[in-house]
Design a protein around this motif. Sequence first.
Motif, mmCIF file in Angstrom:
data_model
loop_
_atom_site.group_PDB
_atom_site.id
_atom_site.type_symbol
_atom_site.label_atom_id
_atom_site.label_comp_id
_atom_site.label_asym_id
_atom_site.label_seq_id
_atom_site.Cartn_x
_atom_site.Cartn_y
_atom_site.Cartn_z
ATOM 1 N N ALA A 153 3.557 6.074 7.106
ATOM 2 C CA ALA A 153 2.765 4.915 7.494
ATOM 3 C C ALA A 153 2.221 4.150 6.301
ATOM 4 O O ALA A 153 1.821 4.736 5.291
ATOM 5 C CB ALA A 153 1.607 5.357 8.385
ATOM 6 N N ALA A 154 2.196 2.838 6.442
ATOM 7 C CA ALA A 154 1.539 1.925 5.499
ATOM 8 C C ALA A 154 1.381 0.600 6.222
ATOM 9 O O ALA A 154 2.227 0.245 7.065
ATOM 10 C CB ALA A 154 2.343 1.757 4.219
ATOM 11 N N ASP A 155 0.364 -0.150 5.889
ATOM 12 C CA ASP A 155 0.093 -1.364 6.653
ATOM 13 C C ASP A 155 1.072 -2.490 6.362
ATOM 14 O O ASP A 155 1.048 -3.517 7.039
ATOM 15 C CB ASP A 155 -1.351 -1.822 6.436
ATOM 16 N N ASP A 156 1.941 -2.300 5.400
ATOM 17 C CA ASP A 156 2.964 -3.314 5.122
ATOM 18 C C ASP A 156 4.380 -2.749 5.225
ATOM 19 O O ASP A 156 5.339 -3.362 4.746
ATOM 20 C CB ASP A 156 2.750 -3.941 3.756
ATOM 21 N N ALA A 157 4.513 -1.598 5.836
ATOM 22 C CA ALA A 157 5.820 -0.940 5.897
ATOM 23 C C ALA A 157 6.851 -1.773 6.651
ATOM 24 O O ALA A 157 8.058 -1.620 6.430
ATOM 25 C CB ALA A 157 5.687 0.437 6.529
ATOM 26 N N HIS A 158 6.394 -2.653 7.543
ATOM 27 C CA HIS A 158 7.341 -3.445 8.328
ATOM 28 C C HIS A 158 8.167 -4.380 7.452
ATOM 29 O O HIS A 158 9.227 -4.842 7.860
ATOM 30 C CB HIS A 158 6.597 -4.257 9.386
ATOM 31 N N ASP A 159 7.713 -4.664 6.261
ATOM 32 C CA ASP A 159 8.422 -5.564 5.352
ATOM 33 C C ASP A 159 9.454 -4.853 4.485
ATOM 34 O O ASP A 159 10.126 -5.506 3.677
ATOM 35 C CB ASP A 159 7.423 -6.265 4.419
ATOM 36 N N SER A 168 0.839 -1.193 0.000
ATOM 37 C CA SER A 168 0.000 0.000 0.000
ATOM 38 C C SER A 168 0.881 1.252 0.000
ATOM 39 O O SER A 168 2.056 1.183 0.352
ATOM 40 C CB SER A 168 -0.928 -0.004 1.205
ATOM 41 N N GLN A 169 0.336 2.332 -0.415
ATOM 42 C CA GLN A 169 1.075 3.592 -0.535
ATOM 43 C C GLN A 169 1.519 4.090 0.838
ATOM 44 O O GLN A 169 0.745 4.091 1.791
ATOM 45 C CB GLN A 169 0.188 4.642 -1.199
ATOM 46 N N LEU A 170 2.783 4.514 0.920
ATOM 47 C CA LEU A 170 3.269 5.161 2.135
ATOM 48 C C LEU A 170 2.684 6.566 2.212
ATOM 49 O O LEU A 170 2.619 7.276 1.198
ATOM 50 C CB LEU A 170 4.793 5.244 2.108
ATOM 51 N N VAL A 171 2.284 6.973 3.392
ATOM 52 C CA VAL A 171 1.682 8.292 3.584
ATOM 53 C C VAL A 171 2.491 9.058 4.621
ATOM 54 O O VAL A 171 2.659 8.580 5.754
ATOM 55 C CB VAL A 171 0.216 8.180 4.031
ATOM 56 N N GLU A 172 2.985 10.221 4.216
ATOM 57 C CA GLU A 172 3.758 11.074 5.112
ATOM 58 C C GLU A 172 2.833 12.070 5.808
ATOM 59 O O GLU A 172 1.831 12.521 5.232
ATOM 60 C CB GLU A 172 4.813 11.868 4.337
ATOM 61 N N SER A 173 3.206 12.423 7.032
ATOM 62 C CA SER A 173 2.457 13.438 7.771
ATOM 63 C C SER A 173 3.369 14.059 8.822
ATOM 64 O O SER A 173 4.466 13.547 9.094
ATOM 65 C CB SER A 173 1.221 12.835 8.436
ATOM 66 N N GLY A 174 2.910 15.146 9.409
ATOM 67 C CA GLY A 174 3.619 15.754 10.515
ATOM 68 C C GLY A 174 4.368 17.028 10.203
ATOM 69 O O GLY A 174 4.954 17.643 11.096
ATOM 70 N N ILE A 223 15.673 8.225 13.604
ATOM 71 C CA ILE A 223 14.677 7.488 12.843
ATOM 72 C C ILE A 223 14.314 6.241 13.626
ATOM 73 O O ILE A 223 15.179 5.602 14.244
ATOM 74 C CB ILE A 223 15.193 7.154 11.420
ATOM 75 N N SER A 224 13.053 5.898 13.618
ATOM 76 C CA SER A 224 12.602 4.739 14.383
ATOM 77 C C SER A 224 11.301 4.210 13.793
ATOM 78 O O SER A 224 10.682 4.853 12.942
ATOM 79 C CB SER A 224 12.400 5.123 15.852
ATOM 80 N N ARG A 225 10.921 3.033 14.254
ATOM 81 C CA ARG A 225 9.632 2.441 13.863
ATOM 82 C C ARG A 225 8.781 2.250 15.118
ATOM 83 O O ARG A 225 9.321 2.078 16.210
ATOM 84 C CB ARG A 225 9.815 1.065 13.226
ATOM 85 N N ASP A 226 7.480 2.219 14.958
ATOM 86 C CA ASP A 226 6.634 1.846 16.085
ATOM 87 C C ASP A 226 6.674 0.327 16.249
ATOM 88 O O ASP A 226 7.341 -0.378 15.503
ATOM 89 C CB ASP A 226 5.211 2.365 15.899
ATOM 90 N N ASN A 227 5.989 -0.174 17.269
ATOM 91 C CA ASN A 227 6.086 -1.602 17.579
ATOM 92 C C ASN A 227 5.620 -2.487 16.424
ATOM 93 O O ASN A 227 6.129 -3.599 16.248
ATOM 94 C CB ASN A 227 5.269 -1.927 18.834
ATOM 95 N N SER A 228 4.683 -2.048 15.663
ATOM 96 C CA SER A 228 4.199 -2.849 14.534
ATOM 97 C C SER A 228 5.163 -2.785 13.350
ATOM 98 O O SER A 228 5.106 -3.631 12.459
ATOM 99 C CB SER A 228 2.828 -2.363 14.087
ATOM 100 N N GLY A 229 6.016 -1.788 13.349
ATOM 101 C CA GLY A 229 6.917 -1.582 12.218
ATOM 102 C C GLY A 229 6.263 -0.875 11.053
ATOM 103 O O GLY A 229 6.924 -0.593 10.055
ATOM 104 N N ASN A 230 4.989 -0.572 11.168
ATOM 105 C CA ASN A 230 4.266 -0.011 10.036
ATOM 106 C C ASN A 230 4.258 1.505 9.995
ATOM 107 O O ASN A 230 3.746 2.095 9.035
ATOM 108 C CB ASN A 230 2.830 -0.534 10.024
ATOM 109 N N THR A 231 4.784 2.129 11.030
ATOM 110 C CA THR A 231 4.958 3.581 11.009
ATOM 111 C C THR A 231 6.424 3.882 11.298
ATOM 112 O O THR A 231 6.990 3.374 12.258
ATOM 113 C CB THR A 231 4.074 4.276 12.048
ATOM 114 N N VAL A 232 7.009 4.678 10.446
ATOM 115 C CA VAL A 232 8.404 5.094 10.601
ATOM 116 C C VAL A 232 8.399 6.578 10.954
ATOM 117 O O VAL A 232 7.741 7.375 10.285
ATOM 118 C CB VAL A 232 9.203 4.848 9.317
ATOM 119 N N ARG A 266 9.925 3.413 -0.199
ATOM 120 C CA ARG A 266 10.573 2.111 -0.056
ATOM 121 C C ARG A 266 11.888 2.138 -0.836
ATOM 122 O O ARG A 266 11.933 2.580 -1.984
ATOM 123 C CB ARG A 266 9.661 1.008 -0.582
ATOM 124 N N VAL A 267 12.945 1.639 -0.218
ATOM 125 C CA VAL A 267 14.250 1.597 -0.865
ATOM 126 C C VAL A 267 14.819 0.196 -0.743
ATOM 127 O O VAL A 267 14.388 -0.598 0.089
ATOM 128 C CB VAL A 267 15.226 2.630 -0.250
#
Length: 120
Positions: free
Chosen positions: A22-28, A1-7, A67-76, A95-96
């Motif tokens: 954030a994206a629901d598969d960002a942890h991968d 899914s598309q990464l979405v920036e905010s903040g 730089i960090s991730r949340d516990n799910s890894g889906n938000t950087v 994604r890189v």
Amino acid sequence: SQLVESGGGLVQPGGSLTLSCAADDAHDYTIGWFRQAPGKEREGVSCIQTYSDRKWFADSVKGRFTISRDNSGNTVFLQMSRLNPEDTGVYYCVRVKECYRGVGATFAAWGQGTRVTVSS
């Protein structure tokens, strides 16, 4: 899914701001943050390797950004402190392929980014 920036937003010099990606598969995926200042080329700022603690920062932000991730890894998160006007720009996450001595090649579409303005 598309990464979405905010903040993004307006902040005074010396201030802090935290960007989210954030994206629901960002942890991968290995995620890179880039920025583009007015009239300048897009540059890599930081990245975080998937399933690893490996991180990288551009010299211009080293010691000021984390730089960090949340516990799910889906938000950087890109936590920015001691901001200065040279940090102004549109910030993108993407994604890189890898995060090693720099931000690796991108292989996904760019999002719309989030604008950061550092000004008094």
